[in-house]
Design a protein around this motif. Sequence first.
Motif, short mmCIF file in Angstrom:
data_model
loop_
_atom_site.label_atom_id
_atom_site.label_comp_id
_atom_site.label_asym_id
_atom_site.label_seq_id
_atom_site.Cartn_x
_atom_site.Cartn_y
_atom_site.Cartn_z
N ARG A 193 12.37 30.72 -70.45
CA ARG A 193 12.09 32.10 -70.88
C ARG A 193 10.92 32.14 -71.86
O ARG A 193 10.08 33.03 -71.82
CB ARG A 193 13.34 32.70 -71.51
CG ARG A 193 13.20 34.17 -71.81
CD ARG A 193 14.53 34.87 -71.96
NE ARG A 193 14.38 36.30 -71.99
CZ ARG A 193 15.39 37.15 -71.95
NH1 ARG A 193 16.63 36.70 -71.88
NH2 ARG A 193 15.17 38.45 -71.98
N LEU A 194 10.87 31.14 -72.74
CA LEU A 194 9.71 30.92 -73.60
C LEU A 194 8.97 29.71 -73.04
O LEU A 194 9.47 28.59 -73.13
CB LEU A 194 10.12 30.70 -75.05
CG LEU A 194 8.98 30.39 -76.02
CD1 LEU A 194 8.04 31.58 -76.14
CD2 LEU A 194 9.51 29.98 -77.39
N SER A 195 7.82 29.94 -72.46
CA SER A 195 7.03 28.86 -71.87
C SER A 195 5.75 28.66 -72.67
O SER A 195 5.17 29.62 -73.19
CB SER A 195 6.68 29.18 -70.41
OG SER A 195 7.84 29.34 -69.62
N TYR A 196 5.32 27.41 -72.77
CA TYR A 196 4.06 27.14 -73.44
C TYR A 196 3.44 25.86 -72.89
O TYR A 196 4.13 25.00 -72.32
CB TYR A 196 4.25 27.02 -74.96
CG TYR A 196 5.13 25.89 -75.41
CD1 TYR A 196 4.65 24.57 -75.50
CD2 TYR A 196 6.46 26.11 -75.77
CE1 TYR A 196 5.47 23.54 -75.91
CE2 TYR A 196 7.28 25.08 -76.19
CZ TYR A 196 6.77 23.79 -76.26
OH TYR A 196 7.59 22.76 -76.66
N THR A 233 3.91 32.09 -73.34
CA THR A 233 4.40 33.22 -72.55
C THR A 233 5.88 33.44 -72.83
O THR A 233 6.68 32.50 -72.79
CB THR A 233 4.19 32.98 -71.05
OG1 THR A 233 2.80 32.81 -70.78
CG2 THR A 233 4.70 34.17 -70.24
N TYR A 234 6.24 34.69 -73.11
CA TYR A 234 7.65 35.03 -73.29
C TYR A 234 8.06 36.04 -72.22
O TYR A 234 7.38 37.06 -72.02
CB TYR A 234 7.91 35.63 -74.67
CG TYR A 234 9.38 35.91 -74.92
CD1 TYR A 234 10.25 34.86 -75.21
CD2 TYR A 234 9.89 37.20 -74.83
CE1 TYR A 234 11.60 35.10 -75.42
CE2 TYR A 234 11.24 37.45 -75.04
CZ TYR A 234 12.09 36.39 -75.34
OH TYR A 234 13.43 36.62 -75.53
N ARG A 287 9.66 39.97 -64.19
CA ARG A 287 9.36 41.40 -64.19
C ARG A 287 8.44 41.81 -65.34
O ARG A 287 7.51 42.58 -65.14
CB ARG A 287 10.68 42.20 -64.27
CG ARG A 287 11.55 42.09 -63.04
CD ARG A 287 10.92 42.76 -61.84
NE ARG A 287 11.74 42.64 -60.64
CZ ARG A 287 11.57 41.71 -59.72
NH1 ARG A 287 10.59 40.81 -59.86
NH2 ARG A 287 12.35 41.65 -58.65
N PHE A 288 8.69 41.31 -66.55
CA PHE A 288 7.92 41.73 -67.71
C PHE A 288 7.73 40.53 -68.63
O PHE A 288 8.70 39.99 -69.17
CB PHE A 288 8.62 42.87 -68.44
CG PHE A 288 8.00 43.23 -69.78
CD1 PHE A 288 6.63 43.14 -69.99
CD2 PHE A 288 8.80 43.66 -70.82
CE1 PHE A 288 6.07 43.46 -71.22
CE2 PHE A 288 8.26 44.00 -72.05
CZ PHE A 288 6.89 43.89 -72.25
N THR A 289 6.48 40.09 -68.77
CA THR A 289 6.15 38.96 -69.64
C THR A 289 5.00 39.33 -70.56
O THR A 289 4.23 40.25 -70.28
CB THR A 289 5.76 37.71 -68.82
OG1 THR A 289 4.59 38.01 -68.05
CG2 THR A 289 6.89 37.28 -67.91
N TRP A 290 4.89 38.60 -71.66
CA TRP A 290 3.75 38.76 -72.60
C TRP A 290 3.14 37.37 -72.82
O TRP A 290 3.85 36.42 -73.10
CB TRP A 290 4.21 39.36 -73.91
CG TRP A 290 3.04 39.87 -74.74
CD1 TRP A 290 2.13 39.13 -75.41
CD2 TRP A 290 2.67 41.24 -74.93
NE1 TRP A 290 1.21 39.93 -76.03
CE2 TRP A 290 1.51 41.25 -75.75
CE3 TRP A 290 3.21 42.45 -74.49
CZ2 TRP A 290 0.89 42.41 -76.14
CZ3 TRP A 290 2.57 43.62 -74.87
CH2 TRP A 290 1.43 43.59 -75.70
N PRO A 334 0.32 42.04 -71.79
CA PRO A 334 1.53 42.04 -70.96
C PRO A 334 1.21 41.94 -69.47
O PRO A 334 0.10 42.25 -69.03
CB PRO A 334 2.15 43.40 -71.28
CG PRO A 334 0.95 44.28 -71.50
CD PRO A 334 -0.12 43.41 -72.12
N ASP A 335 2.23 41.54 -68.71
CA ASP A 335 2.17 41.56 -67.25
C ASP A 335 3.49 42.13 -66.73
O ASP A 335 4.57 41.73 -67.18
CB ASP A 335 1.98 40.14 -66.69
CG ASP A 335 0.60 39.59 -67.00
OD1 ASP A 335 -0.38 40.09 -66.41
OD2 ASP A 335 0.50 38.67 -67.83
#
Length: 221
Positions: free
Chosen positions: A59-62, A91-92, A98-101, A133-134
Amino acid sequence: TGALCLGAAATGHAQTSGLAFGLSAGMGHSDNITRVPEDEIDESFATAGFQHNASQQGRLSYSALGDLSYVDYLDDTFDSEVVGGFDGTLTYAFIPDRFTWTVEDTFGQQQINLFRPSTPDNRENVNFLSTGPDFSLPLSTRNFLDIGGRYSDARYEDSDLDNERLGGTLALRRQLSSSNLIALSGQADRIEYNDAAGTEYDVRSAFVRYALDTARTALSA
């Protein structure tokens, strides 16, 4: 020249994260540190470096990849400097798929004058930061509407090229299967330079994208 390197690595068996790093130190000498055809200058220098590669998926990627060195010019021909590069992405997923930042940062150097040799007085640090955001909105089982926005900030150590950018993307995507897709995309960006009064412009583009990602094949066109 000589160098000493130390390193370590650690990975999680769940295939979700990894970490590797290294340390280095060395000495060097040049009989023409300014790279000129005449009146050459001898210079000795010492370096200390740090390398790292870290990543995590979830969910928290880096991902963070860097190779940076501190260089000290012992005869003071040039001031001490930090050289190398760094690339990082964070990226969170507020709503997975559906919704990431995303926050991205890139640091490195470039030549100031491309027609002169690359020396410490002819290169500068450049940093590029981008965030936004995406969204991925399902229209049906296989059709999706992808919307993205980005704010970007570019900083140059010496050149009057600092600029800010606002951009957005819109794509209609069809998931042909679990491993391939096709999309019709449009993108618009507004770039404004900070130190050049009135310098701003727009960039717009449209394109078709096809992607395939399988166990043995990766293709993006």
